[in-house]
Design a protein around this motif. Structure first.
Motif, short mmCIF file in Angstrom:
data_model
loop_
_atom_site.label_atom_id
_atom_site.label_comp_id
_atom_site.label_asym_id
_atom_site.label_seq_id
_atom_site.Cartn_x
_atom_site.Cartn_y
_atom_site.Cartn_z
N ALA A 23 0.75 -1.22 0.03
CA ALA A 23 0.07 -0.10 -0.10
C ALA A 23 0.79 1.17 0.10
N THR A 24 0.49 2.25 -0.68
CA THR A 24 1.19 3.48 -0.72
C THR A 24 0.78 4.44 0.43
N THR A 25 1.45 4.99 1.25
CA THR A 25 0.99 5.84 2.36
C THR A 25 2.28 7.11 2.37
N SER A 26 1.71 7.87 3.17
CA SER A 26 2.51 9.17 3.26
C SER A 26 3.18 9.29 4.63
N LYS A 27 4.21 10.07 4.83
CA LYS A 27 4.86 10.35 6.15
C LYS A 27 5.49 11.76 6.06
N ALA A 63 9.00 1.14 2.77
CA ALA A 63 10.20 2.18 2.44
C ALA A 63 10.12 3.07 3.47
N LEU A 64 8.87 3.75 3.88
CA LEU A 64 8.53 4.81 4.70
C LEU A 64 8.72 4.48 6.22
N ASP A 65 8.68 3.17 6.61
CA ASP A 65 8.64 2.70 7.99
C ASP A 65 10.20 2.95 8.47
N ALA A 66 11.19 2.83 7.72
CA ALA A 66 12.62 3.06 8.08
C ALA A 66 13.24 4.57 7.66
N ALA A 92 15.26 11.69 -1.47
CA ALA A 92 15.34 10.54 -0.74
C ALA A 92 16.12 9.46 -1.48
N ALA A 93 16.90 8.75 -0.61
CA ALA A 93 17.85 7.82 -1.29
C ALA A 93 17.06 6.79 -1.92
N ASP A 94 16.10 6.26 -1.42
CA ASP A 94 15.21 5.37 -2.00
C ASP A 94 14.54 5.94 -3.17
N ARG A 95 14.48 5.10 -4.40
CA ARG A 95 13.94 6.02 -5.61
C ARG A 95 12.53 5.60 -5.67
N ASN A 96 11.99 4.71 -4.43
CA ASN A 96 10.46 4.47 -4.66
C ASN A 96 9.75 5.64 -3.64
N VAL A 97 10.52 6.17 -2.85
CA VAL A 97 10.18 7.41 -2.05
C VAL A 97 10.02 8.55 -3.08
N ARG A 98 8.84 9.36 -2.74
CA ARG A 98 8.75 10.59 -3.61
C ARG A 98 8.34 11.67 -2.45
N ILE A 99 8.82 13.07 -2.85
CA ILE A 99 8.52 14.25 -2.16
C ILE A 99 7.38 14.70 -2.50
N LYS A 100 6.30 15.00 -1.70
CA LYS A 100 4.98 15.39 -2.11
C LYS A 100 4.91 17.04 -2.33
#
Length: 199
Positions: A23-27, A63-66, A92-100
């Protein structure tokens, strides 16, 4: 499997591949500015701030948990002696994480005077807090502070002493203390103890 004209696929191994979906989530995480370079001589990096201090990111839950922070592109402080300000990209270093929404932040890096050490010899040691006999003693004091704070600091300015306020009568070794101006700290005193005859 697609194959060129005239080529027939006989077998594919493995025949099945398991694909997992998250699931995609935000943080909301903090922005950690990256700094590179060496400031001007006598200066060091002080407070580092980012505006905004945090950003919202989105991506797979795992990915967001860590993820605790995102980093900026490096801001150079090479040769700087005053506050450095720059607007830089963040990611972010992880390419699967995006800045909103936001991808650039304002970074401010303060420069402050770097402390240094100085050795001062010939500091006279006195007695405080009562009556006591002591041979004439001179101490060597290592102090630490900014160049401005250490300017003009000599053996006659420093005050070294032994405190006999609570000492019992008789001969004993007591620690040497030193009074220093604001902005200066004592690193080392040699000797750190002296022998006194408390009356």
């Amino acid at each position: 499997v697609r194959s060129p004209s005239g080529v027939k696929v006989v077998q594919v191994t493995p025949g099945n591949v398991a694909i997992g979906f998250e699931a995609t989530t935000s943080k909301v995480v903090r922005v950690s500015p990256a700094v590179e370079g060496t400031p001007a001589f006598g200066y060091e990096v002080g407070a580092i701030t980012s505006t905004p201090p945090t950003v919202e990111v989105f991506g797979p839950a795992g990915a967001l948990d860590a993820l605790q922070a995102v980093i900026t592109e490096p801001v150079s402080v090479a040769g700087a002696s005053s506050t450095v300000r720059d607007t830089v990209t963040v990611g972010a270093a992880d390419r699967n994480v995006r800045i909103k929404a936001l991808q650039r932040v304002d970074v401010s890096i303060e420069m402050r005077l770097a402390p240094s050490e100085r050795v001062i010899s010939g500091v006279r040691v006195d007695v405080r807090g009562g009556r006591a006999a002591m041979d004439a003693v001179e101490a060597t004091v290592t102090v630490r502070g900014t160049a401005q704070a250490l300017e003009g600091l000599t053996a006659t300015v420093l005050r070294a002493y032994v405190d006999v306020t609570t000492a019992r009568a008789g001969k004993q070794a007591l620690p040497v203390a030193v009074d220093v101006p604001d902005g200066v700290s004592v690193v080392r005193v040699e000797p750190d103890q002296v022998s006194v005859q408390v009356r």
